[in-house]
Design an enzyme around this catalytic site. Structure first.
Site, short mmCIF file in Angstrom:
data_model
loop_
_atom_site.label_atom_id
_atom_site.label_comp_id
_atom_site.label_asym_id
_atom_site.label_seq_id
_atom_site.Cartn_x
_atom_site.Cartn_y
_atom_site.Cartn_z
N ASP A 12 -4.71 -6.14 5.08
CA ASP A 12 -5.75 -6.95 5.73
C ASP A 12 -5.74 -8.38 5.21
O ASP A 12 -6.20 -9.28 5.88
CB ASP A 12 -7.12 -6.32 5.46
CG ASP A 12 -7.30 -5.04 6.26
OD1 ASP A 12 -6.76 -4.97 7.37
OD2 ASP A 12 -7.97 -4.11 5.76
N ASN A 31 0.85 -1.20 0.00
CA ASN A 31 0.00 0.00 0.00
C ASN A 31 0.88 1.24 0.00
O ASN A 31 2.10 1.14 0.01
CB ASN A 31 -0.97 -0.03 1.19
CG ASN A 31 -0.21 -0.08 2.51
OD1 ASN A 31 0.51 0.83 2.86
ND2 ASN A 31 -0.35 -1.19 3.23
N ILE A 68 -3.18 -7.23 14.25
CA ILE A 68 -2.11 -7.12 15.26
C ILE A 68 -2.57 -6.26 16.43
O ILE A 68 -2.39 -6.63 17.60
CB ILE A 68 -0.83 -6.55 14.60
CG1 ILE A 68 -0.45 -7.42 13.39
CG2 ILE A 68 0.32 -6.49 15.59
CD1 ILE A 68 0.57 -6.79 12.46
#
Ligand code: CTP
Length: 397
Positions: free
Chosen positions: A276, A208, A306
């Site tokens: 994700d 990302n 997490i």
């Protein structure tokens, strides 16, 4: 900031040892005392006389120097400092430290000490990237050893790449960060940062746009307030901060393992943009584009959360802070996220492309706590980090 501090400086045997002389000068200029230790190999690169002259102190060179043992044993020597700095830290010294060997003065001091240790690695690029050195580095960071560098550049051996020792001003900054006095002194804070990369095959991955800038600034600001920071970072585009323990990871699963290994902590700040999903059918071999092959179909599996794992697990840090990067209904979504993930605070930000926040230098955040929401004006990510670090210090002290 260094006035009155005592630095035990171990100079290893590498060409970068000459920079240790400049480092001694700079430490002394700042009012700190240097107790120099030269390894046997170190004496091949700089002379004990020049080190002693610059440090204004006796140079310790050999474990079995009986005069030394009479005046100050090696155990006592390992305890007199506020910080032990190893510069240059050669591949050999790192290996000895990772194995806990004690076969000369330097390695014995490093094993016997209860003081924090900062290493400035310096070696040939192939040695630095060798799996053995990377394993040793992971062991050392896991043991809480701080690192600075190495930098990338032309090397004395004629090759190019990472392996050059950090420059003395950078090492000074790392020493200052490690010794910073402040409200978070004695507190352990864990920070996740950067993107994660989820492999598709050995050459491709899903990632990302996170640069790691906000997480890096937060780790730096916490260290400046005296915290011992474990900085667990995916492959970010900004360099990690000085004076913190850096644990590099690639995937979300690796990040979770590193976070769990770093606990217990007084606070944990989850600034990473964790993927994700990971590719469940990732290939061990490069996926080939042949005429007969249809475009590959990627199947996804959900990654562990997490933040939620730590917020709902044990040992739970006293303060757990999450981030919420949203493009719609920022406050409402983030408020729900705080409850869903079980964290104490959420730092919400609007990451619609037109805000320029993701990958940019500014941030406009809303802090959501038990007592309500608080929108901060748009400011630099460094300023957001300092404000957040001050709030964290307020909550922990
Ligand atoms: N986070 C995490 N582990 C994950 C996903 C997210 O630790 N697998 C953390 C991030 O570091 C951040 C917070 O959770 O502190 C929120 O991340 P965000 O991506 O905004 O939320 P998501 O869990 O992805 O929720 P949604 O998909 O609903 O936006």
């Amino acid at each position: 900031m260094l006035a009155g501090k005592r630095i035990l400086l171990i100079i290893g045997g590498g060409i970068a040892a000459y920079k240790a002389l400049d480092l001694i000068r700079r430490i002394k200029e700042r009012g700190a005392a240097v107790t120099p230790v030269l390894t046997r190999a170190g004496t091949e690169f700089v002379t004990p006389l020049s080190v002693a002259a610059l440090a204004g102190a006796k140079v310790h060179t050999d474990l079995f120097d009986l005069t030394d043992e009479a005046s100050m044993g090696h155990i006592a020597l390992s305890r007199v400092a506020d910080l032990i700095v190893v510069a240059p830290a050669t591949a050999d010294l790192m290996a000895k430290m990772a194995q806990g060997r004690a076969d000369d003065l330097a390695s014995t001091l490093l094993l016997a000490t209860d003081t924090r240790v900062l290493i400035a690695p310096a070696m040939n690029v192939r040695m630095w990237t060798h799996p053995a050195t990377l394993r040793n580095l992971a062991t050392l960071t896991g043991d809480g050893v701080l690192t600075i560098g190495p930098n990338e550049g032309d090397m004395a051996c004629g090759e190019f790449g990472p392996g050059r020792m950090a420059e003395p001003p950078e090492i000074i900054a790392a020493i200052e960060a490690a010794l910073a006095d402040g409200p978070l002194r004695g507190k352990h804070v864990l920070v996740t940062s950067g993107p994660t990369q989820e492999p598709i095959d050995p050459v491709r991955y899903i990632a990302n746009r996170s640069s790691g800038a906000q997480g890096t600034a937060i780790a730096q600001a916490l260290a400046a307030l005296g915290a011992r920071v474990t900085f667990i970072t995916g492959p970010a585009s900004v360099p990690p901060p000085d004076g913190v323990t850096v644990v590099p990871v690639q995937t979300a699963q690796e990040m979770l393992a590193a976070v769990t290994a770093a606990l217990p902590a007084d606070a944990a700040i989850f600034a990473a943009a964790v993927a994700d999903w990971r590719v469940q059918n990732a290939s061990d071999h490069k996926i080939k584009k042949t005429a007969a092959n249809a475009p590959p179909v990627l199947r996804f599996a959900e990654n562990p959360d997490i933040l939620a794992t730590v917020a709902k697990g044990t040992p739970r840090p006293r303060l757990v802070v999450g981030f919420a990067a949203e493009t719609d209904d920022v406050i409402a979504q983030a408020t729900q996220k705080r409850a869903r993930k079980g964290c104490d605070w959420i730092v919400a930000n609007d990451v619609r492309p037109e805000t320029g926040i993701m990958g940019g230098t500014d941030n406009a955040v809303t802090l959501i706590t038990e007592s309500g929401t608080e929108s901060w004006p748009r400011m630099g990510k460094d300023a957001v980090a300092r404000k957040l670090a001050a709030r964290i210090a307020g909550a922990l002290t």
